[in-house]
Enzyme design. Structure first.
Site, mmCIF file in Angstrom:
data_model
loop_
_atom_site.group_PDB
_atom_site.id
_atom_site.type_symbol
_atom_site.label_atom_id
_atom_site.label_comp_id
_atom_site.label_asym_id
_atom_site.label_seq_id
_atom_site.Cartn_x
_atom_site.Cartn_y
_atom_site.Cartn_z
ATOM 1 N N LYS A 12 0.852 -1.201 0.000
ATOM 2 C CA LYS A 12 0.000 0.000 0.000
ATOM 3 C C LYS A 12 0.890 1.254 0.000
ATOM 4 C CE LYS A 12 -3.545 -2.780 2.133
ATOM 5 N NZ LYS A 12 -4.732 -2.858 2.985
ATOM 6 N N HIS A 93 -8.380 -3.272 -6.061
ATOM 7 C CA HIS A 93 -8.365 -3.344 -4.595
ATOM 8 C C HIS A 93 -9.484 -2.472 -4.037
ATOM 9 C CE1 HIS A 93 -7.135 -2.970 -0.446
ATOM 10 N NE2 HIS A 93 -6.401 -4.051 -0.640
ATOM 11 N N GLU A 161 -11.118 -10.546 -0.903
ATOM 12 C CA GLU A 161 -10.781 -9.770 0.284
ATOM 13 C C GLU A 161 -12.040 -9.126 0.870
ATOM 14 O OE1 GLU A 161 -6.352 -8.501 0.207
ATOM 15 O OE2 GLU A 161 -7.516 -6.986 -0.841
ATOM 16 N N GLY A 167 -7.228 -5.032 7.442
ATOM 17 C CA GLY A 167 -6.619 -4.162 8.445
ATOM 18 C C GLY A 167 -7.339 -4.134 9.781
ATOM 19 N N SER A 206 -6.372 -9.390 6.895
ATOM 20 C CA SER A 206 -5.854 -9.747 8.222
ATOM 21 C C SER A 206 -5.184 -11.118 8.277
ATOM 22 C CB SER A 206 -6.963 -9.645 9.282
ATOM 23 O OG SER A 206 -7.373 -8.294 9.429
HETATM 24 P P1 PGA Z 1 -4.344 -6.559 5.615
HETATM 25 O O1 PGA Z 1 -4.603 -6.014 4.118
HETATM 26 O O2 PGA Z 1 -3.549 -7.827 5.498
HETATM 27 O O3 PGA Z 1 -3.594 -5.452 6.284
HETATM 28 O O4 PGA Z 1 -5.696 -6.804 6.214
HETATM 29 C C1 PGA Z 1 -4.880 -6.898 3.063
HETATM 30 C C2 PGA Z 1 -5.077 -6.124 1.784
HETATM 31 O O5 PGA Z 1 -5.724 -5.067 1.794
HETATM 32 O O6 PGA Z 1 -4.587 -6.563 0.721
#
Ligand code: PGA
Length: 247
Positions: A12, A93, A161, A167, A206
């Site tokens: 990111k 995304h 996702e 997150g 996560s």
């Molecule tokens: P995360 O993000 O592992 O921090 O939950 C995953 C993503 O958005 O690809």
């Protein structure tokens, strides 16, 4: 499925040059664990540096424009990203769909732009918490995926996702992941026929060292798209190791 697990870090908007220490440590782990295909999508500013600094992992971009070139201030084409050293691009995304109002048609066009120059594509889809609570998540995500898929499936992976799991430290029930991946597999085979069976479907949201083994063991989970835990070798390497230990 005979393909290797695909474990991808999505950095990111994180990572200055100093983060190359982590990338190099992840690269060394990937060398020790060749059963697993590992990649990182750093911010675009780090793609060239990372491509030169690692040898055992793929390097990708987090977005591309659908056009080859033109009057699109601040945007980057797939060709530019490939020239910088990106071998694949993440498209669709949920953060881009939300922050930049990307539609399913935009995502499809971006995927096709990348495929047209033989870059890999990781196409993301997933439901909001309200959509999960409505009981319609599978239908909603299946529709989103079907509308976002490029016409061909060469070098394509899909990432499921759930937005509410990104997150947050929350992950769906394993049974819900299994049901969603099964549903998305039918979307892929409906569109691509037999070739749709070979498209890897990653789980994202996560994923950490302590839940990776359980998630990767779910049928039709071909890897993971990892945000926060991919920023350090300490966070990411246990996930790669968990993939290496799957049968
Ligand atoms: P995360 O993000 O592992 O921090 O939950 C995953 C993503 O958005 O690809």
């Amino acid at each position: 499925m005979s393909q290797r697990y695909y474990i991808v870090g999505n950095w990111k908007m994180n990572g200055l040059r100093s983060a190359m220490t982590e990338a190099r440590a992840i690269d060394r782990a990937a060398q020790r664990l060749p059963k697993v295909e590992v990649a990182i999508a750093p911010p675009a500013t780090l793609i060239a540096t990372m491509r030169e600094g690692v040898t055992h992992i793929g390097v990708g971009a987090q977005n591309c424009h659908m056009a080859e070139k033109g009057a699109h201030t601040g945007d980057l084409s797939a060709q530019m990203l490939r020239e910088a050293g990106a071998d694949f691009v993440i498209v669709g995304h949920s953060e881009r769909r939300a922050d930049h109002h990307e539609t399913d048609a935009d995502v499809k066009a971006k995927a096709e732009a990348a495929q047209s120059i033989d870059m890999g594509v990781i196409l993301c889809c997933g439901e909001s918490e309200a959509e999960r609570d409505s009981g319609e998540a599978e239908e909603i995500v299946a529709r989103q995926l079907a509308a976002s898929l490029p016409d061909g499936c060469q070098r394509l992976s899909v990432a499921y996702e759930p937005i509410w799991a990104i997150g947050t430290g929350r992950v769906p029930q394993v049974s819900d992941v299994a049901a969603m991946h099964r549903r998305l597999r039918t979307v892929l085979t409906d569109k691509y026929g037999d070739a749709g069976a070979d498209v890897r479907i990653l789980y994202g949201g996560s994923v950490k060292g302590d839940n990776a083994a359980e998630l990767l063991a779910v049928p039709d989970v071909g890897g993971a798209l990892v945000g926060g835990a991919s920023l350090t070798a300490d966070g990411f390497v246990p996930i790669i190791a968990a993939a290496a230990e799957q049968d």
